[in-house]
Design a protein around this motif. Sequence first.
Motif, PDB file in Angstrom:
ATOM      1  N   GLY A  85      -6.678  20.318  -9.537  1.00 52.18           N
ATOM      2  CA  GLY A  85      -5.341  19.970  -8.583  1.00 52.18           C
ATOM      3  C   GLY A  85      -5.550  19.023  -7.578  1.00 52.18           C
ATOM      4  N   ALA A  86      -6.730  18.895  -6.936  1.00 53.27           N
ATOM      5  CA  ALA A  86      -6.888  17.799  -6.182  1.00 53.27           C
ATOM      6  C   ALA A  86      -7.044  16.362  -6.738  1.00 53.27           C
ATOM      7  N   PHE A  87      -7.435  16.288  -7.892  1.00 57.24           N
ATOM      8  CA  PHE A  87      -7.277  15.099  -8.632  1.00 57.24           C
ATOM      9  C   PHE A  87      -5.621  14.689  -8.988  1.00 57.24           C
ATOM     10  N   MET A  88      -5.193  15.850  -9.377  1.00 58.63           N
ATOM     11  CA  MET A  88      -3.616  15.644  -9.757  1.00 58.63           C
ATOM     12  C   MET A  88      -2.657  14.941  -8.758  1.00 58.63           C
ATOM     13  N   LEU A  89      -3.263  15.422  -7.441  1.00 55.73           N
ATOM     14  CA  LEU A  89      -2.616  14.822  -6.097  1.00 55.73           C
ATOM     15  C   LEU A  89      -2.626  13.414  -6.080  1.00 55.73           C
ATOM     16  N   VAL A  90      -4.078  12.925  -6.415  1.00 53.25           N
ATOM     17  CA  VAL A  90      -4.262  11.592  -6.587  1.00 53.25           C
ATOM     18  C   VAL A  90      -3.466  10.811  -7.649  1.00 53.25           C
ATOM     19  N   LEU A  91      -3.558  11.419  -8.705  1.00 55.57           N
ATOM     20  CA  LEU A  91      -2.642  10.798  -9.813  1.00 55.57           C
ATOM     21  C   LEU A  91      -1.183  10.802  -9.460  1.00 55.57           C
ATOM     22  N   GLU A  92      -0.719  11.768  -8.690  1.00 59.03           N
ATOM     23  CA  GLU A  92       0.711  11.963  -8.423  1.00 59.03           C
ATOM     24  C   GLU A  92       0.961  10.879  -7.487  1.00 59.03           C
TER      25      GLU A  92
ATOM     26  N   MET B 295       0.879  -1.286   0.009  1.00 60.71           N
ATOM     27  CA  MET B 295       0.024  -0.005  -0.027  1.00 60.71           C
ATOM     28  C   MET B 295       0.874   1.369  -0.051  1.00 60.71           C
ATOM     29  N   GLY B 296       0.660   2.346  -0.919  1.00 58.35           N
ATOM     30  CA  GLY B 296       1.311   3.352  -0.909  1.00 58.35           C
ATOM     31  C   GLY B 296       1.212   4.136   0.171  1.00 58.35           C
ATOM     32  N   LYS B 297       2.362   4.973   0.517  1.00 54.99           N
ATOM     33  CA  LYS B 297       1.935   5.990   1.959  1.00 54.99           C
ATOM     34  C   LYS B 297       1.404   7.144   1.642  1.00 54.99           C
ATOM     35  N   PRO B 298       1.057   8.026   2.560  1.00 56.06           N
ATOM     36  CA  PRO B 298       0.391   9.135   2.322  1.00 56.06           C
ATOM     37  C   PRO B 298       1.223  10.250   1.281  1.00 56.06           C
ATOM     38  N   ALA B 299       0.775  10.860   0.329  1.00 53.64           N
ATOM     39  CA  ALA B 299       1.529  11.647  -0.644  1.00 53.64           C
ATOM     40  C   ALA B 299       1.227  13.424  -0.501  1.00 53.64           C
ATOM     41  N   GLY B 300       1.632  13.784   0.139  1.00 55.81           N
ATOM     42  CA  GLY B 300       1.390  14.976   0.395  1.00 55.81           C
ATOM     43  C   GLY B 300       1.196  15.766  -1.110  1.00 55.81           C
TER      44      GLY B 300
ATOM     45  N   ILE C 289      -0.534   8.024  -7.025  1.00 60.66           N
ATOM     46  CA  ILE C 289      -0.472   6.574  -7.924  1.00 60.66           C
ATOM     47  C   ILE C 289       0.689   6.265  -8.790  1.00 60.66           C
ATOM     48  N   ARG C 290       1.188   7.655  -9.227  1.00 63.16           N
ATOM     49  CA  ARG C 290       2.463   7.483 -10.286  1.00 63.16           C
ATOM     50  C   ARG C 290       3.702   7.330  -9.349  1.00 63.16           C
ATOM     51  N   THR C 291       3.853   7.780  -8.178  1.00 67.47           N
ATOM     52  CA  THR C 291       4.880   7.537  -7.528  1.00 67.47           C
ATOM     53  C   THR C 291       4.908   6.604  -6.365  1.00 67.47           C
ATOM     54  N   ALA C 292       3.908   5.929  -6.376  1.00 63.12           N
ATOM     55  CA  ALA C 292       3.412   4.525  -5.386  1.00 63.12           C
ATOM     56  C   ALA C 292       4.413   3.205  -6.077  1.00 63.12           C
ATOM     57  N   PRO C 293       4.685   2.465  -5.232  1.00 67.30           N
ATOM     58  CA  PRO C 293       5.409   1.237  -5.435  1.00 67.30           C
ATOM     59  C   PRO C 293       4.774   0.645  -6.784  1.00 67.30           C
ATOM     60  N   GLN C 294       5.303  -0.214  -7.451  1.00 72.99           N
ATOM     61  CA  GLN C 294       4.623  -1.226  -8.444  1.00 72.99           C
ATOM     62  C   GLN C 294       3.443  -1.816  -7.930  1.00 72.99           C
ATOM     63  N   PRO C 295       2.221  -1.697  -8.524  1.00 66.22           N
ATOM     64  CA  PRO C 295       1.018  -2.402  -8.284  1.00 66.22           C
ATOM     65  C   PRO C 295       1.275  -3.917  -7.946  1.00 66.22           C
TER      66      PRO C 295
ATOM     67  N   SER D 272       1.716  13.901 -14.712  1.00 63.64           N
ATOM     68  CA  SER D 272       2.447  14.248 -13.297  1.00 63.64           C
ATOM     69  C   SER D 272       2.093  15.662 -12.882  1.00 63.64           C
ATOM     70  N   LEU D 273       2.460  15.744 -11.380  1.00 61.78           N
ATOM     71  CA  LEU D 273       2.178  17.141 -11.030  1.00 61.78           C
ATOM     72  C   LEU D 273       2.830  18.242 -11.385  1.00 61.78           C
TER      73      LEU D 273
END
Length: 419
Positions: A350-357, A1-6, A359-365, A140-141
């Motif tokens: 912007g809020a959606f882009m934080l979600v995308l970011e 599970m990916g950690k929080p992404a500010g 996901i982009r920076t999370a470990p491989q699914p 990307s953000l």
Amino acid sequence: MGKPAGTAAESQSRNEEPVQADEPAPSRRRSPETAAGPLRPARVALVGVHGFGTHHLRNLERLQAAGVVELVAVADPQPPAPGSVPDTAAVFPGLTDLLAATSGLELIIVATPIQTHAPLGLAALTANADLYLEKPPVASLADFNTLCDAARASGRSVQIGFQSLGSHALQAIEELLASGDIGTLQGISATGRWVRDKAYYQRSRWAGKRSIDGVDVVDGVATNPLAHAVATALRIAGARTVEDVASVETDLYHANDIESDDTSVIRIRTIMGLPVTCALTICATESVEPYVTLQGSQGEAVFHYTEDRLTVRTPSGETEQVFGRDDLTENLLAHRREGTTLISPLVDSGAFMLVLEAIRTAPQPALIRADYVQWEGEGDAAHAVVVGIEDALERATQEHATFSELGLPWALPAYGSAS
């Protein structure tokens, strides 16, 4: 599970997810008029005429018949289907050629692969035209911030193609929350259960990719096919800009042989402390219209955003209503001419882009083990079904929990749990 992404890229054909299989057509309008007489149709160019670009072609045909627009040019490396583009519209292989040969554009619509949104959007803004950019805005953000800066510098308006945000049900939901009929809002969830077969991931070289040759794509369940579920839930939660989000957590999996996620939970917390949990899959038993649930202390409201249908359940009973929807292209044109408020402006993504970011920076699914995946159908029509996924999605949204936290047998161990 990916950690929080500010250099402007050329357009490419795209088979993007439609908002729904049979999107309601906006009402036809007469040619706009002023006291001085009819307004001249806006000069429009479309970049990307395949995939979701075909939706824009149909909509522009409707608007051109109403005298609202004139489609003067299209760009795509793959020639348009015969008869799909007006004879009066010039056809180019890419946006660079289109801009070099076309003057006086007032609106450029970009419906191309995710990884081309940033360069094509930036190029369009140099043409002194307003921009309609399909979702997700960029991959990307950092690209999002660059595009925001370019839009501010150009003075042009940018509308993002989250069509569900045009639903009149959103205003009704605001009024519902203000009335207190469902009590205090305690949480929001988005549930998406769709089916996508092997052919879906064979339709283009970028389908299901996290990146191609080092270029971000981020084509996952929450960023493309069910992106509207995330965007709609965020809008209802009042989370529009980057500043409206406190944290994002990801729990990403895939059953298909792809890089990106096809079954995931995204948990967002707004700066007001409201949890927004999106439980999404394209590995369901059957496709069901996605929905956003408002969980109140005295009831709930369920918004099926592809159908503009709102159901409200309280101790006094249940009501249901279907609403109309504003077309985002018409809204952008009205904003240009009359100052009408944009429905889906770039900055509000912007809020959606934080979600995308996140996901982009999370470990491989994580790959879901084969003994928890059933395959239905044959050949390219075969599709993966995660065993028990419907129950898993229901539990995740009700409890605002990730798959890991629920202890599902195919999920990764939750943080802090014993290995």
